[in-house]
Design an enzyme around this catalytic site. Sequence first.
Site, short mmCIF file in Angstrom:
data_model
loop_
_atom_site.label_atom_id
_atom_site.label_comp_id
_atom_site.label_asym_id
_atom_site.label_seq_id
_atom_site.Cartn_x
_atom_site.Cartn_y
_atom_site.Cartn_z
N ARG A 1 -38.03 -0.99 2.42
CA ARG A 1 -36.91 -0.61 1.88
C ARG A 1 -36.37 0.05 0.88
NH1 ARG A 1 -35.80 -3.91 4.59
NH2 ARG A 1 -34.07 -6.11 4.92
N SER B 1 -28.55 -8.82 2.38
CA SER B 1 -28.93 -9.08 1.08
C SER B 1 -28.65 -8.28 -0.57
CB SER B 1 -31.36 -8.98 0.96
OG SER B 1 -31.05 -9.46 2.40
N GLU C 1 -30.97 -4.37 -3.73
CA GLU C 1 -30.64 -3.37 -2.15
C GLU C 1 -29.86 -2.87 -1.93
OE1 GLU C 1 -32.06 -5.19 1.78
OE2 GLU C 1 -30.54 -4.23 2.02
P1 FAD Z 1 -23.78 2.95 3.78
O1 FAD Z 1 -23.58 1.41 2.73
O2 FAD Z 1 -22.70 3.83 3.72
O3 FAD Z 1 -24.14 3.50 2.88
C1 FAD Z 1 -26.38 3.42 2.23
C2 FAD Z 1 -26.35 4.16 0.99
O4 FAD Z 1 -27.57 5.03 1.96
C3 FAD Z 1 -25.77 5.11 0.43
O5 FAD Z 1 -26.64 5.11 -0.14
C4 FAD Z 1 -25.44 6.43 0.89
O6 FAD Z 1 -25.35 7.30 -0.11
C5 FAD Z 1 -26.85 6.33 1.78
N1 FAD Z 1 -25.99 7.47 3.06
C6 FAD Z 1 -25.21 6.38 4.42
N2 FAD Z 1 -25.86 7.78 4.70
C7 FAD Z 1 -25.89 8.70 4.67
C8 FAD Z 1 -26.51 9.75 4.97
N3 FAD Z 1 -25.63 10.36 6.84
N4 FAD Z 1 -26.88 10.45 4.53
C9 FAD Z 1 -27.56 10.43 3.03
N5 FAD Z 1 -27.18 9.39 2.99
C10 FAD Z 1 -27.41 9.06 3.39
N6 FAD Z 1 -30.13 -3.76 6.01
C11 FAD Z 1 -31.76 -3.93 6.31
O7 FAD Z 1 -32.35 -3.86 6.57
N7 FAD Z 1 -32.00 -5.22 6.92
C12 FAD Z 1 -31.14 -5.76 7.75
O8 FAD Z 1 -31.28 -7.24 7.77
C13 FAD Z 1 -29.51 -6.04 6.84
N8 FAD Z 1 -28.20 -6.29 7.33
C14 FAD Z 1 -27.24 -6.29 7.21
C15 FAD Z 1 -26.42 -8.21 6.63
C16 FAD Z 1 -24.54 -7.53 6.55
C17 FAD Z 1 -24.43 -9.02 6.77
C18 FAD Z 1 -24.79 -6.23 5.89
C19 FAD Z 1 -23.38 -6.17 5.38
C20 FAD Z 1 -25.55 -5.46 5.33
C21 FAD Z 1 -27.11 -5.43 5.95
N9 FAD Z 1 -27.69 -4.49 6.14
C22 FAD Z 1 -29.20 -5.07 6.61
C23 FAD Z 1 -27.34 -3.53 4.63
C24 FAD Z 1 -27.14 -2.32 5.46
O9 FAD Z 1 -26.88 -2.85 7.03
C25 FAD Z 1 -27.63 -1.16 6.19
O10 FAD Z 1 -28.55 -0.76 4.71
C26 FAD Z 1 -26.87 -0.27 6.57
O11 FAD Z 1 -28.71 1.34 6.38
C27 FAD Z 1 -25.79 0.87 6.00
O12 FAD Z 1 -25.29 1.50 6.79
P2 FAD Z 1 -24.06 2.04 6.55
O13 FAD Z 1 -23.73 2.89 6.78
O14 FAD Z 1 -22.59 0.91 5.83
O15 FAD Z 1 -24.41 2.66 4.75
N1 EPU Z 2 -34.65 -19.31 1.94
C1 EPU Z 2 -33.63 -19.74 0.63
N2 EPU Z 2 -32.97 -20.01 0.35
C2 EPU Z 2 -31.67 -19.06 0.84
C3 EPU Z 2 -32.32 -18.74 2.43
C4 EPU Z 2 -33.35 -18.85 2.61
O1 EPU Z 2 -34.73 -20.79 -0.04
O2 EPU Z 2 -30.68 -19.96 1.05
C5 EPU Z 2 -36.00 -18.99 1.89
C6 EPU Z 2 -35.86 -19.34 2.89
O3 EPU Z 2 -36.96 -19.95 2.46
C7 EPU Z 2 -36.65 -18.74 4.13
C8 EPU Z 2 -37.18 -17.64 3.27
O4 EPU Z 2 -36.06 -17.93 2.51
O5 EPU Z 2 -37.77 -19.13 5.49
C9 EPU Z 2 -36.35 -16.20 3.95
O6 EPU Z 2 -34.98 -15.82 4.92
P1 EPU Z 2 -34.65 -15.31 5.79
O7 EPU Z 2 -35.52 -14.76 7.03
O8 EPU Z 2 -33.06 -15.16 5.54
O9 EPU Z 2 -35.20 -13.88 5.44
P2 EPU Z 2 -34.98 -13.03 3.84
O10 EPU Z 2 -35.91 -12.77 3.42
O11 EPU Z 2 -33.93 -13.80 2.60
C10 EPU Z 2 -34.76 -11.15 4.79
C11 EPU Z 2 -34.03 -9.76 4.66
C12 EPU Z 2 -32.58 -9.56 5.28
C13 EPU Z 2 -33.53 -9.10 6.95
C14 EPU Z 2 -34.16 -10.82 6.81
C15 EPU Z 2 -34.82 -11.48 8.44
C16 EPU Z 2 -34.65 -8.62 2.93
C17 EPU Z 2 -34.57 -8.00 0.82
N3 EPU Z 2 -33.84 -8.85 3.55
O12 EPU Z 2 -34.29 -11.85 4.50
O13 EPU Z 2 -32.06 -7.97 5.54
O14 EPU Z 2 -32.45 -9.56 7.82
O15 EPU Z 2 -35.21 -10.44 6.15
O16 EPU Z 2 -36.22 -9.77 7.87
O17 EPU Z 2 -35.85 -8.27 2.77
C18 EPU Z 2 -30.66 -6.50 3.81
O18 EPU Z 2 -31.43 -6.81 3.83
O19 EPU Z 2 -29.38 -7.37 4.01
C19 EPU Z 2 -31.07 -8.14 5.11
C20 EPU Z 2 -30.24 -9.27 5.55
#
Ligand code: FAD
Ligand code: EPU
Length: 358
Positions: A169, A243, A340
């Site tokens: 991240r 997250s 995050e």
């Molecule tokens: P924004 O939210 O619009 O911006 C995020 C940041 O990037 C800001 O600082 C912004 O200024 C900057 N930015 C955006 N575009 C540009 C650009 N072109 N140039 C320079 N800076 C820029 N993230 C994960 O890593 N793994 C996950 O599994 C994951 N799961 C998610 C699930 C859900 C339901 C949600 C809502 C979010 C999740 N995220 C996850 C977070 C998010 O999807 C990512 O961080 C994604 O890359 C953000 O994209 P965005 O276009 O919405 O960026």
């Molecule tokens: N858990 C709990 N309570 C909950 C949910 C999860 O205790 O309510 C524990 C469980 O033990 C589970 C563990 O947390 O096994 C891990 O949960 P999960 O697999 O959902 O992964 P996470 O660590 O919570 C991370 C990323 C996610 C990404 C998933 C899958 C971060 C901060 N988040 O979540 O990314 O999708 O792994 O790889 O690293 C995001 O960045 O927005 C995001 C959704």
Amino acid sequence: MRQAGYRLAEDASLAGRNTFGVEARAEWLADVHEPDALPDLLAQPWVRFAPLLVLGEGSNLLLAGDVPGLVLCLTRARIAVLEDDAGSALVEADAGVNWNDLVRWTLGRGLCGLENLALIPGTVGAAPIQNIGAYGTEIGEFIDSVAVLDRETLRPRELGGGECRFGYRDSVFRRAPEQYLITAVRLRLPKARAVRTGYAGVGEELAAMGVQGEPSHRQVAEAIGRLRTRKLPNPALLGNAGSFFKNPVVAAEVADALKAAHPGLPVHPGDSAATRKLSAAWLIEQAGWKGHREGDAGVAAQHALVLVNHGRASGAELLRLAGRIAGSVQARFGVALEPEPRIVGGRFQPLPPAEAAA
Ligand code: FAD
Ligand code: EPU
């Protein structure tokens, strides 16, 4: 107001442009469909020294107040193959491409690697910012280079994968949020590669889909899509930014001591042999916050790491709840949580334990 290459609006609502769905206003909002227009736009005196927020789909942002200066969205969305050989292809995607569209586009052309990153919301331009990752894969592995406009020089530049300094991240872009506008990303994608199905739940999901033997990359993407849909709230139905906190990375000895005191705590390898990554979701759930609600700000019932907006929560209310959660986890486990999403218009602060009880 229409200009060559972009459209400009004054005092624009951002409520529909962030997945928390909170209301905030941009002093100026520019939708830029022609990246060549950027140097002239950014050179204008009223923009040159004003605050700048580059906005994608707003899925990793918390708008805790109105946004001064310019909010800029890059909307061009082209995908092209720049090189194609027997083993791999070099694919270039504009910042404005939806990330999951790119994942599907590459899988549809027999290119693999991005399947574990299926269904992550947001744009291609934002993907390198925090080195998006899920289910054992991070985008940094595939980045050949990132095309940027350097705000200081107003010149285009290309950063090679190594220069991006990707970590968990983390990247050079995240550390200098106003310096680079990412205009396009180039990914080197293989045509054959072993699938990665080791992350908890993926094998079970494939089995539930009736997949026997080695799954295809598209099947892995589908399994991950199904898992994600079940585990995380859909922002279209319940505002959230995924997250809310990073999983904390701590010294191995700290993790060992916590694990001895709390055997249920999930502990994973960190960035080096000396560190470990803890599960923030587990810490938050144990501190009693899962499903908690204060007005319209809350913690998702199905995942403790996801803050949610049940309707009309403000960004400031969500930020305060985040501070209370972090304060209580710090008091109970001695572990610091770091948000995050990018916080705009407010400052994240863990709140003291007296204010933090769930
Ligand atoms: P924004 O939210 O619009 O911006 C995020 C940041 O990037 C800001 O600082 C912004 O200024 C900057 N930015 C955006 N575009 C540009 C650009 N072109 N140039 C320079 N800076 C820029 N993230 C994960 O890593 N793994 C996950 O599994 C994951 N799961 C998610 C699930 C859900 C339901 C949600 C809502 C979010 C999740 N995220 C996850 C977070 C998010 O999807 C990512 O961080 C994604 O890359 C953000 O994209 P965005 O276009 O919405 O960026
Ligand atoms: N858990 C709990 N309570 C909950 C949910 C999860 O205790 O309510 C524990 C469980 O033990 C589970 C563990 O947390 O096994 C891990 O949960 P999960 O697999 O959902 O992964 P996470 O660590 O919570 C991370 C990323 C996610 C990404 C998933 C899958 C971060 C901060 N988040 O979540 O990314 O999708 O792994 O790889 O690293 C995001 O960045 O927005 C995001 C959704």
